[in-house]
Design an enzyme around this catalytic site. Structure first.
Site, PDB file in Angstrom:
ATOM      1  N   LYS A 111       0.838  -1.211   0.000  1.00 57.40           N
ATOM      2  CA  LYS A 111       0.000   0.000   0.000  1.00 57.40           C
ATOM      3  C   LYS A 111       0.868   1.253   0.000  1.00 57.40           C
ATOM      4  CE  LYS A 111      -4.426  -1.360   0.488  1.00 57.40           C
ATOM      5  NZ  LYS A 111      -4.628  -2.494  -0.313  1.00 57.40           N
ATOM      6  N   LYS A 194      -3.836 -12.113  -9.813  1.00 56.12           N
ATOM      7  CA  LYS A 194      -4.929 -12.119  -8.835  1.00 56.12           C
ATOM      8  C   LYS A 194      -6.113 -11.296  -9.334  1.00 56.12           C
ATOM      9  CE  LYS A 194      -6.200 -10.691  -4.229  1.00 56.12           C
ATOM     10  NZ  LYS A 194      -6.026  -9.611  -3.287  1.00 56.12           N
ATOM     11  N   LYS A 197     -10.648  -6.410  -7.337  1.00 51.30           N
ATOM     12  CA  LYS A 197     -11.350  -5.162  -7.665  1.00 51.30           C
ATOM     13  C   LYS A 197     -10.516  -3.957  -7.295  1.00 51.30           C
ATOM     14  CE  LYS A 197     -14.165  -5.894  -3.539  1.00 51.30           C
ATOM     15  NZ  LYS A 197     -13.676  -7.262  -3.275  1.00 51.30           N
TER      16      LYS A 197
HETATM   17  P1  ADP Z   1     -10.024  -7.559  -3.379  1.00 48.08           P
HETATM   18  O1  ADP Z   1      -8.617  -8.047  -3.464  1.00 48.08           O
HETATM   19  O2  ADP Z   1     -10.778  -7.729  -4.655  1.00 48.08           O
HETATM   20  O3  ADP Z   1     -10.108  -6.152  -2.837  1.00 48.08           O
HETATM   21  P2  ADP Z   1     -10.719  -8.494  -0.768  1.00 48.08           P
HETATM   22  O4  ADP Z   1      -9.361  -8.054  -0.338  1.00 48.08           O
HETATM   23  O5  ADP Z   1     -11.884  -7.752  -0.231  1.00 48.08           O
HETATM   24  O6  ADP Z   1     -10.780  -8.499  -2.350  1.00 48.08           O
HETATM   25  O7  ADP Z   1     -10.866 -10.051  -0.433  1.00 48.08           O
HETATM   26  C1  ADP Z   1     -11.865 -10.661   0.348  1.00 48.08           C
HETATM   27  C2  ADP Z   1     -11.623 -12.157   0.468  1.00 48.08           C
HETATM   28  O8  ADP Z   1     -11.540 -12.740  -0.819  1.00 48.08           O
HETATM   29  C3  ADP Z   1     -10.305 -12.533   1.174  1.00 48.08           C
HETATM   30  O9  ADP Z   1     -10.494 -13.724   1.915  1.00 48.08           O
HETATM   31  C4  ADP Z   1      -9.360 -12.794   0.051  1.00 48.08           C
HETATM   32  O10 ADP Z   1      -8.346 -13.693   0.399  1.00 48.08           O
HETATM   33  C5  ADP Z   1     -10.284 -13.403  -0.984  1.00 48.08           C
HETATM   34  N1  ADP Z   1      -9.813 -13.119  -2.341  1.00 48.08           N
HETATM   35  C6  ADP Z   1      -9.786 -11.916  -2.965  1.00 48.08           C
HETATM   36  N2  ADP Z   1      -9.308 -12.045  -4.222  1.00 48.08           N
HETATM   37  C7  ADP Z   1      -9.008 -13.355  -4.387  1.00 48.08           C
HETATM   38  C8  ADP Z   1      -8.500 -14.125  -5.479  1.00 48.08           C
HETATM   39  N3  ADP Z   1      -8.206 -13.563  -6.645  1.00 48.08           N
HETATM   40  N4  ADP Z   1      -8.328 -15.454  -5.298  1.00 48.08           N
HETATM   41  C9  ADP Z   1      -8.647 -16.042  -4.109  1.00 48.08           C
HETATM   42  N5  ADP Z   1      -9.139 -15.378  -3.048  1.00 48.08           N
HETATM   43  C10 ADP Z   1      -9.329 -14.048  -3.187  1.00 48.08           C
END
Ligand code: ADP
Ligand code: TRP
Length: 331
Positions: A111, A194, A197
């Protein structure tokens, strides 16, 4: 019975990465465990959403949880800020957390690199609040994607430290959990490793995407000019298409395109059409329930209200015990 806790930040719609990394496990785990699943709205404040966006994102995630199969009769589903005891636990834990160890966390360093203009203290203390979420319900298992492994490790460190300092085996040491045993990482449609969003909207297929939206996104997914000799290693973008296919398509379909690739006969257009069809079949029932639930405001509110009550009860018990252990006692 094991206790389970996990949450997702309301920063937008849920995508297939969230589903396979987290939500799919929530749904399976609710059958045989005591589960607490929440919407991590406090955590999402590090990105400074507008009040209106925050409100609608929280509502959307709650709807998506239920549409995907979380059952409020089986699991406690709540909004993090409805249980402010988590802030007290976070504060209490923070007294034995070192700034240096927080500065070394991979997600924090990332970050700082990406958004040097918004390195707020909430980002630094993010793992403490997350540990508080988990320890507040004294969870044994935490279903999350691979990117959260380090945060879980820190939660165990903080729990162990508390137990050691107060000479009391109070907190259990929670483990990251995935049914397939290995934590998963779903890649993006844009060639990134990955689906996220926060990183790139175009990398995502959302549970709330209509079938024609899914088709358009998949057909635009990054690929390459195709293999020219047998056994040629796949580029990242093509490997991603195969991994996405593995998640949503049948093993036969996957094997067919794998063979086509190996024989250098693959047509990515055909592969994408198939992938779009399989993703649509997968997402559509959830998508339709999302549309239905968006009209059921009273029901959604009731789920949040009842979930909050149950979560507060569990939280109050922990806070009372932690206060006693620390020596905060009423006169
Ligand atoms: P983002 O990365 O889209 O902002 P979050 O950080 O809110 O998503 O993730 C919420 C949950 O979803 C967490 O448990 C995270 O490990 C899982 N997660 C997010 N993206 C992935 C991905 N591409 N593959 C597997 N798990 C994911
Ligand atoms: N840190 C998680 C993420 O970015 C969200 C989260 C907050 C969480 N508190 C949690 C996950 C507690 C599991 C348990 O996705």
């Amino acid at each position: 019975m094991d206790r389970v806790n996990s949450g997702i930040r309301p920063t937008g719609f849920l995508h297939l990465g969230n589903y396979f990394g987290a939500l799919r496990n929530f749904i399976k785990m609710q059958e045989e465990n005591e589960c607490f699943f929440f919407i991590a709205d406090y955590h999402s404040l590090t990105t400074h959403p507008t009040p209106l966006d925050l409100q609608s994102n929280v509502r959307n995630i709650l709807i998506e949880y239920i549409a995907a199969g979380l059952d409020p009769e089986k699991a406690t589903i709540y909004v993090q800020s409805d249980v402010p005891q988590v802030c007290e636990l976070s504060l209490l834990l923070s007294m034995n957390v070192y700034v240096g160890e927080l500065q070394r966390v991979a997600s924090f360093k990332e970050k700082v690199r990406r958004q040097p203009d918004n390195v707020n203290a909430g980002l630094l203390t993010y793992p403490v609040l997350m540990a508080a979420d988990i320890l507040l319900h004294r969870a044994d298992k935490v279903p999350v994607g691979k990117d959260q492994e380090q945060h879980l490790e820190m939660t165990r460190d903080f729990a162990q430290r508390f137990n050691r300092i107060y000479k009391h085996e109070y907190f259990k040491l929670p483990v990251a959990y995935n049914f397939g045993s290995e934590l998963v990482k779903i890649p993006g449609l844009d060639g990134s490793t990955k689906m996220s969003k926060s990183d790139n909207e175009n990398s995502c297929i959302y549970l709330a995407d209509a079938p024609d939206v899914i088709r358009k996104k998949v057909m635009k997914a990054v690929s390459d000019s195709g293999p020219t000799e047998p056994g040629q290693p796949k580029t990242q973008a093509v490997e991603n298409l195969f991994q996405l296919m593995k998640a949503v398509s049948s093993p036969d379909t996957l094997q067919y395109f794998e063979e086509q690739y190996q024989n250098c006969a693959i047509r990515y257009g055909d592969m994408k059409k198939q992938l779009a069809a399989d993703m649509t079949a997968f997402v559509q029932p959830v998508y339709e329930r999302i549309l239905e639930l968006r009209e059921k405001d009273d029901y959604i509110r009731k789920v949040a209200r009842e979930g909050a009550e149950r979560a507060r009860e569990s939280a109050a018990k922990t806070i009372k015990e932690v206060r006693e252990i620390i020596g905060i006692k009423p006169f």
